[in-house]
Motif scaffolding. Structure first.
Motif, mmCIF file in Angstrom:
data_model
loop_
_atom_site.group_PDB
_atom_site.id
_atom_site.type_symbol
_atom_site.label_atom_id
_atom_site.label_comp_id
_atom_site.label_asym_id
_atom_site.label_seq_id
_atom_site.Cartn_x
_atom_site.Cartn_y
_atom_site.Cartn_z
ATOM 1 N N ALA A 85 0.849 -1.190 0.000
ATOM 2 C CA ALA A 85 0.000 0.000 0.000
ATOM 3 C C ALA A 85 0.889 1.246 0.000
ATOM 4 N N GLY A 86 0.473 2.227 -0.756
ATOM 5 C CA GLY A 86 1.249 3.445 -0.852
ATOM 6 C C GLY A 86 2.201 3.492 -2.027
ATOM 7 N N HIS A 87 2.453 2.335 -2.639
ATOM 8 C CA HIS A 87 3.309 2.306 -3.824
ATOM 9 C C HIS A 87 2.569 2.964 -4.985
ATOM 10 N N PRO A 88 3.270 3.720 -5.841
ATOM 11 C CA PRO A 88 2.587 4.381 -6.968
ATOM 12 C C PRO A 88 1.764 3.437 -7.835
ATOM 13 N N LEU A 89 2.232 2.200 -8.029
ATOM 14 C CA LEU A 89 1.483 1.271 -8.875
ATOM 15 C C LEU A 89 0.207 0.783 -8.182
ATOM 16 N N ALA A 90 0.179 0.845 -6.856
ATOM 17 C CA ALA A 90 -1.019 0.412 -6.125
ATOM 18 C C ALA A 90 -2.178 1.367 -6.339
ATOM 19 N N GLU A 91 -1.865 2.598 -6.708
ATOM 20 C CA GLU A 91 -2.903 3.609 -6.886
ATOM 21 C C GLU A 91 -3.513 3.565 -8.281
ATOM 22 N N ARG A 92 -2.974 2.748 -9.149
ATOM 23 C CA ARG A 92 -3.437 2.716 -10.539
ATOM 24 C C ARG A 92 -4.287 1.475 -10.793
ATOM 25 N N GLU A 93 -5.419 1.663 -11.403
ATOM 26 C CA GLU A 93 -6.319 0.555 -11.722
ATOM 27 C C GLU A 93 -5.922 -0.144 -13.015
ATOM 28 N N ARG A 94 -5.272 0.597 -13.931
ATOM 29 C CA ARG A 94 -4.885 0.021 -15.216
ATOM 30 C C ARG A 94 -3.379 0.143 -15.380
ATOM 31 N N LEU A 95 -2.752 -0.995 -15.621
ATOM 32 C CA LEU A 95 -1.301 -1.036 -15.778
ATOM 33 C C LEU A 95 -0.941 -1.724 -17.081
ATOM 34 N N ARG A 96 0.177 -1.284 -17.659
ATOM 35 C CA ARG A 96 0.769 -1.963 -18.801
ATOM 36 C C ARG A 96 2.221 -2.259 -18.462
ATOM 37 N N LEU A 97 2.822 -3.172 -19.216
ATOM 38 C CA LEU A 97 4.195 -3.571 -18.921
ATOM 39 C C LEU A 97 5.156 -2.384 -18.897
ATOM 40 N N ARG A 98 4.951 -1.442 -19.800
ATOM 41 C CA ARG A 98 5.870 -0.306 -19.842
ATOM 42 C C ARG A 98 5.821 0.521 -18.556
ATOM 43 N N ASP A 99 4.715 0.406 -17.791
ATOM 44 C CA ASP A 99 4.600 1.141 -16.536
ATOM 45 C C ASP A 99 5.547 0.594 -15.465
ATOM 46 N N LEU A 100 6.051 -0.615 -15.676
ATOM 47 C CA LEU A 100 6.949 -1.225 -14.698
ATOM 48 C C LEU A 100 8.398 -0.805 -14.910
ATOM 49 N N ALA A 101 8.679 -0.154 -16.023
ATOM 50 C CA ALA A 101 10.068 0.127 -16.404
ATOM 51 C C ALA A 101 10.795 1.011 -15.400
ATOM 52 N N ALA A 102 10.064 1.813 -14.658
ATOM 53 C CA ALA A 102 10.695 2.747 -13.722
ATOM 54 C C ALA A 102 11.039 2.103 -12.381
ATOM 55 N N TYR A 103 10.685 0.827 -12.229
ATOM 56 C CA TYR A 103 10.852 0.184 -10.924
ATOM 57 C C TYR A 103 11.674 -1.102 -11.041
ATOM 58 N N PRO A 104 12.497 -1.390 -10.025
ATOM 59 C CA PRO A 104 13.173 -2.692 -10.005
ATOM 60 C C PRO A 104 12.146 -3.801 -9.784
ATOM 61 N N ILE A 105 12.445 -4.974 -10.307
ATOM 62 C CA ILE A 105 11.530 -6.115 -10.257
ATOM 63 C C ILE A 105 12.132 -7.222 -9.400
ATOM 64 N N VAL A 106 11.286 -7.898 -8.622
ATOM 65 C CA VAL A 106 11.674 -9.145 -7.970
ATOM 66 C C VAL A 106 10.797 -10.245 -8.551
ATOM 67 N N CYS A 107 11.451 -11.288 -9.062
ATOM 68 C CA CYS A 107 10.749 -12.339 -9.793
ATOM 69 C C CYS A 107 11.469 -13.657 -9.582
ATOM 70 N N MET A 108 10.873 -14.719 -10.057
ATOM 71 C CA MET A 108 11.525 -16.020 -10.017
ATOM 72 C C MET A 108 12.650 -16.074 -11.050
ATOM 73 N N PRO A 109 13.607 -16.969 -10.865
ATOM 74 C CA PRO A 109 14.760 -17.004 -11.763
ATOM 75 C C PRO A 109 14.434 -17.613 -13.122
ATOM 76 N N PRO A 110 15.328 -17.408 -14.102
ATOM 77 C CA PRO A 110 15.146 -18.060 -15.408
ATOM 78 C C PRO A 110 15.032 -19.575 -15.228
ATOM 79 N N GLY A 111 14.213 -20.179 -16.082
ATOM 80 C CA GLY A 111 14.004 -21.618 -15.987
ATOM 81 C C GLY A 111 12.709 -21.976 -15.298
ATOM 82 N N THR A 112 12.038 -20.982 -14.691
ATOM 83 C CA THR A 112 10.736 -21.215 -14.082
ATOM 84 C C THR A 112 9.646 -20.737 -15.033
ATOM 85 N N GLY A 113 8.453 -21.300 -14.890
ATOM 86 C CA GLY A 113 7.371 -20.944 -15.792
ATOM 87 C C GLY A 113 6.971 -19.487 -15.689
ATOM 88 N N LEU A 114 6.889 -18.957 -14.444
ATOM 89 C CA LEU A 114 6.491 -17.571 -14.281
ATOM 90 C C LEU A 114 7.477 -16.618 -14.944
#
Length: 216
Positions: A85-114
């Motif tokens: 809560a309070g993150h800029p992306l939390a305030e937006r109802e509609r997101l596109r991939l390009r909207d994530l470009a300004a933020y670091p990402i935490v994700c699963m490593p290569p080799g996983t389905g996600l």
């Protein structure tokens, strides 16, 4: 009674109680079969099933049917962005991939389905998000995202587990589903055939819905 050996693969970090139920039921029915269970990334498990070193594997994948393999899809769901809560992306109802470009990402490593689904979606738009942090466990991704270190990428069912501290937002152009699937190369093998029967029963609830498992 079937005898022999059965090597089963499971994607690393995946919580799959129904698979354990299926293995237990299979063992009770066929105690003469020695079962080996190993964990690895999905891409290596798919390779192992393909070359015959693994008989059957539960994998996360972006493809409904890895080439040349029989597939039983367990879960198919889209990915979401998870932020506190309070993150800029939390305030937006509609997101596109390009909207994530300004933020670091935490994700699963290569080799996983996600990760494969996320990477393919970004590549299709020639986007190169900064994957600042990687973790194989959803709990770790959620903890890092909740602390504001990065924007979490999780499956919808994963994110729902952390709704007390994270807000999930769908991304309009991240609609391709990630899959959790059982794969095998030789479904006519007596042992594989029997384990698939037990797996279908374990992964299907009495009302016909898919049993709970967590996508990786």
């Amino acid at each position: 009674m079937i005898r022999g050996r059965l090597t089963v693969g499971m994607v690393v970090g995946c919580t799959v109680t129904p698979l354990f139920d299926a293995l237990a039921a299979f063992h009770r029915s066929h105690p003469g079969v020695e079962i080996s269970l190993l964990e690895d990334n999905s891409d290596r498990l798919i390779e192992g099933v393909g070359d015959g070193t693994i008989d059957l594997a539960l994998v996360g994948t972006a493809s409904a049917a890895p080439q040349g393999l029989d597939t039983l899809t367990i879960i198919s769901e889209r990915l979401v962005v998870a932020v506190p809560a309070g993150h800029p992306l939390a305030e937006r109802e509609r997101l596109r991939l390009r909207d994530l470009a300004a933020y670091p990402i935490v994700c699963m490593p290569p080799g996983t389905g996600l990760r494969t689904v996320f990477d393919q979606a970004c590549a299709a738009q020639q986007l190169q998000p900064v994957i600042a942090l990687q973790a194989t466990a959803a709990d770790a991704i959620a903890d890092l995202a909740a602390r504001g270190l990065a924007v979490g990428i999780l499956s919808a069912s994963m994110a729902a587990r952390y709704r007390d501290r994270l807000i999930a937002r769908t991304v309009e152009d991240l609609a391709a589903p990630a899959l959790l699937a059982l794969i095998c190369k030789n479904p006519r093998s007596p042992a594989v055939r029997e384990l698939l029967v037990h797996s279908r029963q374990a992964f299907t609830a009495p009302d016909g819905r898919q049993a709970a498992a967590r996508l990786r």
